[in-house]
Scaffold this motif. Sequence first.
Motif, PDB file in Angstrom:
ATOM      1  N   ALA A   1       0.830  -1.203   0.000  1.00 57.12           N
ATOM      2  CA  ALA A   1       0.000   0.000   0.000  1.00 57.12           C
ATOM      3  C   ALA A   1       0.864   1.253   0.000  1.00 57.12           C
ATOM      4  CB  ALA A   1      -0.915  -0.003   1.215  1.00 57.12           C
ATOM      5  N   GLU A   2       0.330   2.310  -0.642  1.00 61.09           N
ATOM      6  CA  GLU A   2       1.031   3.587  -0.645  1.00 61.09           C
ATOM      7  C   GLU A   2       1.118   4.154   0.765  1.00 61.09           C
ATOM      8  OE1 GLU A   2       0.200   6.029  -4.707  1.00 61.09           O
ATOM      9  OE2 GLU A   2      -1.522   5.780  -3.388  1.00 61.09           O
ATOM     10  N   GLU A   3       2.271   4.766   1.085  1.00 62.56           N
ATOM     11  CA  GLU A   3       2.345   5.531   2.321  1.00 62.56           C
ATOM     12  C   GLU A   3       1.620   6.849   2.099  1.00 62.56           C
ATOM     13  OE1 GLU A   3       6.276   4.440   4.719  1.00 62.56           O
ATOM     14  OE2 GLU A   3       6.713   5.017   2.649  1.00 62.56           O
ATOM     15  N   ARG A   4       0.946   7.323   3.142  1.00 63.22           N
ATOM     16  CA  ARG A   4       0.003   8.440   2.989  1.00 63.22           C
ATOM     17  C   ARG A   4       0.459   9.661   3.765  1.00 63.22           C
ATOM     18  NH1 ARG A   4      -4.696   5.129   5.481  1.00 63.22           N
ATOM     19  NH2 ARG A   4      -2.860   4.523   6.686  1.00 63.22           N
ATOM     20  N   ILE A   5       0.367  10.805   3.093  1.00 60.76           N
ATOM     21  CA  ILE A   5       0.722  12.091   3.680  1.00 60.76           C
ATOM     22  C   ILE A   5      -0.532  12.935   3.806  1.00 60.76           C
ATOM     23  CG2 ILE A   5       2.098  14.201   3.416  1.00 60.76           C
ATOM     24  CD1 ILE A   5       3.717  11.642   3.776  1.00 60.76           C
ATOM     25  N   LEU A   6      -0.728  13.530   4.976  1.00 58.24           N
ATOM     26  CA  LEU A   6      -1.767  14.553   5.142  1.00 58.24           C
ATOM     27  C   LEU A   6      -1.033  15.885   5.126  1.00 58.24           C
ATOM     28  CD1 LEU A   6      -4.795  15.057   5.651  1.00 58.24           C
ATOM     29  CD2 LEU A   6      -4.281  15.065   8.097  1.00 58.24           C
ATOM     30  N   LEU A   7      -1.235  16.678   4.081  1.00 63.82           N
ATOM     31  CA  LEU A   7      -0.491  17.921   3.878  1.00 63.82           C
ATOM     32  C   LEU A   7      -1.346  19.117   4.249  1.00 63.82           C
ATOM     33  CD1 LEU A   7       1.981  19.517   2.811  1.00 63.82           C
ATOM     34  CD2 LEU A   7       0.904  19.430   0.539  1.00 63.82           C
ATOM     35  N   ILE A   8      -0.917  19.873   5.256  1.00 67.12           N
ATOM     36  CA  ILE A   8      -1.591  21.112   5.651  1.00 67.12           C
ATOM     37  C   ILE A   8      -0.846  22.274   5.010  1.00 67.12           C
ATOM     38  CG2 ILE A   8      -2.166  22.625   7.585  1.00 67.12           C
ATOM     39  CD1 ILE A   8      -2.367  20.122   9.340  1.00 67.12           C
ATOM     40  N   VAL A   9      -1.560  23.039   4.196  1.00 69.61           N
ATOM     41  CA  VAL A   9      -0.962  24.176   3.489  1.00 69.61           C
ATOM     42  C   VAL A   9      -1.389  25.462   4.192  1.00 69.61           C
ATOM     43  CG1 VAL A   9      -0.762  25.400   1.296  1.00 69.61           C
ATOM     44  CG2 VAL A   9      -0.992  22.900   1.314  1.00 69.61           C
ATOM     45  N   GLY A  10      -0.430  26.121   4.840  1.00 66.45           N
ATOM     46  CA  GLY A  10      -0.702  27.359   5.547  1.00 66.45           C
ATOM     47  C   GLY A  10      -0.681  28.559   4.628  1.00 66.45           C
ATOM     48  N   GLY A  11      -1.025  29.717   5.196  1.00 71.74           N
ATOM     49  CA  GLY A  11      -1.123  30.939   4.405  1.00 71.74           C
ATOM     50  C   GLY A  11       0.167  31.717   4.368  1.00 71.74           C
ATOM     51  N   GLY A  12       0.785  31.797   3.217  1.00 74.00           N
ATOM     52  CA  GLY A  12       2.020  32.549   3.016  1.00 74.00           C
ATOM     53  C   GLY A  12       2.448  32.396   1.573  1.00 74.00           C
ATOM     54  N   ILE A  13       3.297  33.292   1.115  1.00 75.14           N
ATOM     55  CA  ILE A  13       3.710  33.246  -0.281  1.00 75.14           C
ATOM     56  C   ILE A  13       4.387  31.923  -0.618  1.00 75.14           C
ATOM     57  CG2 ILE A  13       5.923  34.376   0.188  1.00 75.14           C
ATOM     58  CD1 ILE A  13       3.712  34.721  -2.970  1.00 75.14           C
ATOM     59  N   ALA A  14       5.004  31.275   0.395  1.00 69.44           N
ATOM     60  CA  ALA A  14       5.679  29.996   0.161  1.00 69.44           C
ATOM     61  C   ALA A  14       4.691  28.879  -0.159  1.00 69.44           C
ATOM     62  CB  ALA A  14       6.521  29.620   1.374  1.00 69.44           C
ATOM     63  N   ALA A  15       3.398  29.139  -0.033  1.00 70.15           N
ATOM     64  CA  ALA A  15       2.410  28.105  -0.335  1.00 70.15           C
ATOM     65  C   ALA A  15       2.533  27.605  -1.763  1.00 70.15           C
ATOM     66  CB  ALA A  15       1.000  28.640  -0.079  1.00 70.15           C
ATOM     67  N   TYR A  16       3.065  28.459  -2.671  1.00 72.98           N
ATOM     68  CA  TYR A  16       3.197  28.002  -4.059  1.00 72.98           C
ATOM     69  C   TYR A  16       4.130  26.800  -4.149  1.00 72.98           C
ATOM     70  CZ  TYR A  16       7.918  29.923  -4.779  1.00 72.98           C
ATOM     71  OH  TYR A  16       9.267  30.165  -4.709  1.00 72.98           O
ATOM     72  N   LYS A  17       5.078  26.697  -3.207  1.00 69.95           N
ATOM     73  CA  LYS A  17       5.993  25.551  -3.215  1.00 69.95           C
ATOM     74  C   LYS A  17       5.281  24.256  -2.845  1.00 69.95           C
ATOM     75  CE  LYS A  17      10.205  28.101  -1.906  1.00 69.95           C
ATOM     76  NZ  LYS A  17      11.296  28.187  -0.896  1.00 69.95           N
ATOM     77  N   SER A  18       4.146  24.378  -2.176  1.00 69.28           N
ATOM     78  CA  SER A  18       3.420  23.166  -1.784  1.00 69.28           C
ATOM     79  C   SER A  18       2.931  22.402  -3.008  1.00 69.28           C
ATOM     80  CB  SER A  18       2.250  23.519  -0.874  1.00 69.28           C
ATOM     81  OG  SER A  18       1.285  24.286  -1.568  1.00 69.28           O
ATOM     82  N   LEU A  19       2.653  23.116  -4.090  1.00 72.16           N
ATOM     83  CA  LEU A  19       2.220  22.444  -5.313  1.00 72.16           C
ATOM     84  C   LEU A  19       3.334  21.551  -5.857  1.00 72.16           C
ATOM     85  CD1 LEU A  19       0.381  25.425  -7.047  1.00 72.16           C
ATOM     86  CD2 LEU A  19      -0.631  23.555  -5.717  1.00 72.16           C
ATOM     87  N   GLU A  20       4.554  22.063  -5.872  1.00 72.94           N
ATOM     88  CA  GLU A  20       5.692  21.268  -6.332  1.00 72.94           C
ATOM     89  C   GLU A  20       5.957  20.108  -5.366  1.00 72.94           C
ATOM     90  OE1 GLU A  20       9.174  20.075  -8.527  1.00 72.94           O
ATOM     91  OE2 GLU A  20       7.229  20.984  -8.951  1.00 72.94           O
ATOM     92  N   LEU A  21       5.758  20.361  -4.062  1.00 71.39           N
ATOM     93  CA  LEU A  21       5.947  19.302  -3.081  1.00 71.39           C
ATOM     94  C   LEU A  21       4.960  18.163  -3.331  1.00 71.39           C
ATOM     95  CD1 LEU A  21       7.221  18.164  -0.500  1.00 71.39           C
ATOM     96  CD2 LEU A  21       5.568  19.515   0.814  1.00 71.39           C
ATOM     97  N   VAL A  22       3.707  18.496  -3.609  1.00 71.43           N
ATOM     98  CA  VAL A  22       2.708  17.460  -3.902  1.00 71.43           C
ATOM     99  C   VAL A  22       3.134  16.660  -5.130  1.00 71.43           C
ATOM    100  CG1 VAL A  22       0.322  17.035  -4.600  1.00 71.43           C
ATOM    101  CG2 VAL A  22       0.818  18.706  -2.821  1.00 71.43           C
ATOM    102  N   ARG A  23       3.602  17.355  -6.156  1.00 74.17           N
ATOM    103  CA  ARG A  23       4.023  16.667  -7.387  1.00 74.17           C
ATOM    104  C   ARG A  23       5.166  15.699  -7.111  1.00 74.17           C
ATOM    105  NH1 ARG A  23       7.536  16.566 -11.427  1.00 74.17           N
ATOM    106  NH2 ARG A  23       8.925  18.062 -10.399  1.00 74.17           N
ATOM    107  N   LEU A  24       6.146  16.152  -6.326  1.00 72.50           N
ATOM    108  CA  LEU A  24       7.288  15.292  -6.001  1.00 72.50           C
ATOM    109  C   LEU A  24       6.867  14.097  -5.146  1.00 72.50           C
ATOM    110  CD1 LEU A  24      10.069  17.948  -5.183  1.00 72.50           C
ATOM    111  CD2 LEU A  24       9.828  16.556  -7.250  1.00 72.50           C
TER     112      LEU A  24
END
Length: 397
Positions: free
Chosen positions: A2-25
């Motif tokens: 089974a896939e290992e599972r991540i629960l990703l909490i995206v907070g409010g800040g300009i760095a949030a755009y990096k969360s999209l790349e993190l999800v992709r990776l």
Amino acid sequence: MAEERILLIVGGGIAAYKSLELVRLCRKAGLAVRPILTQAGAEFVTPLSLAALAEDKVYSELFSLTDEAEMGHIELSRSADLVVVAPATADLMAKAAAGLASDLASTTLLATDKPVLMAPAMNVRMWEHPATRRNLAQLKADGVLFVGPDEGPMACGEYGEGRMAEPPAILAAIQAALSVAGARPLAGKRAIVTAGPTAEPIDPVRVITNRSSGKQGFAIAGALAELGAQVTLVAGPVAQPTPPGVTRLDVETAREMLEACEAALPAEIAVCVAAVADWRPQTAGARKLKKGADGPPPIALVENPDILATLAKSPKRPRLVIGFAAETHDLEENARAKLAKKGCDWIVANDVSLPGVMGGDDNTVAIVSRGGVERWDRLSKGAVARKLAERIAEELS
């Protein structure tokens, strides 16, 4: 597998755009990602973008009738192998450190029983503020893992520490945390640990107690938690810091300790390390006893309940019940007699006549069971705790 599972909490800040790349990776690395997007985070990235990259629904509202009916925030908080907060804003860190639950993200962090990894991102002044440093220290003490922040230019035009770590670095930290979490053989198992002395009142001022520091019991509670156990630590009056990931209940008397232990059942593991007073005054004076011409007042003693024997004979008996025997002589002989009398599975016998044991940092123990005696060399109490936790995991596997 089974896939290992991540629960990703995206907070409010300009760095949030990096969360999209993190999800992709993460998806590329074979990890399932379920996003929680805060209200402030939605000012920087859209739910649609996160959902498309994660290939899962995005959660955002604590009081969403649909989401609560389909998943529920408690189940959501425990649905993954690791909770990741990226970006972890100063606000999210403060809420988590204080145990607040004012929105879905903070409620999830308070309700989860899984490891948490934070990737801080904020202005350098906010990162260096005493409040943030206090929150960081508290979160680390609670067992939260951190990656970053990095140093560099910021969107606000300032330069310094506070930039969110880059997505590849966060992914590496996620994989490292999952590797450690995967080696948690006691995950899903509940443990009760007693530690420290008890204090039995003679009057409002005086008590009958002993020299136990609680160090060994606290170390064992922490070691069991590190291997994934859900630990309830029932502690007598000591000033030891609570180990990360451990639920602590403070008591004073033997009767209070037994009541707390029974309330914590059912459990798979019970480790009775506390130096419980065998006797208590039959009657505790309502006022401080005074010196008199007739000499010291007589104090009638009655026997305290036997916590170890009670747990060993309970209808909700833990699968593995372990007692401690602090002895000053005939160590193994007394431990074997205690094993037979109490009905437990193991006795950890330690010679408290040796220097540096009672109240100190080292211990020399022998594990006495019906199968024989296993003698350990002198170790630090932390090393004894880790070795015992590993032996417990082996036994229960």
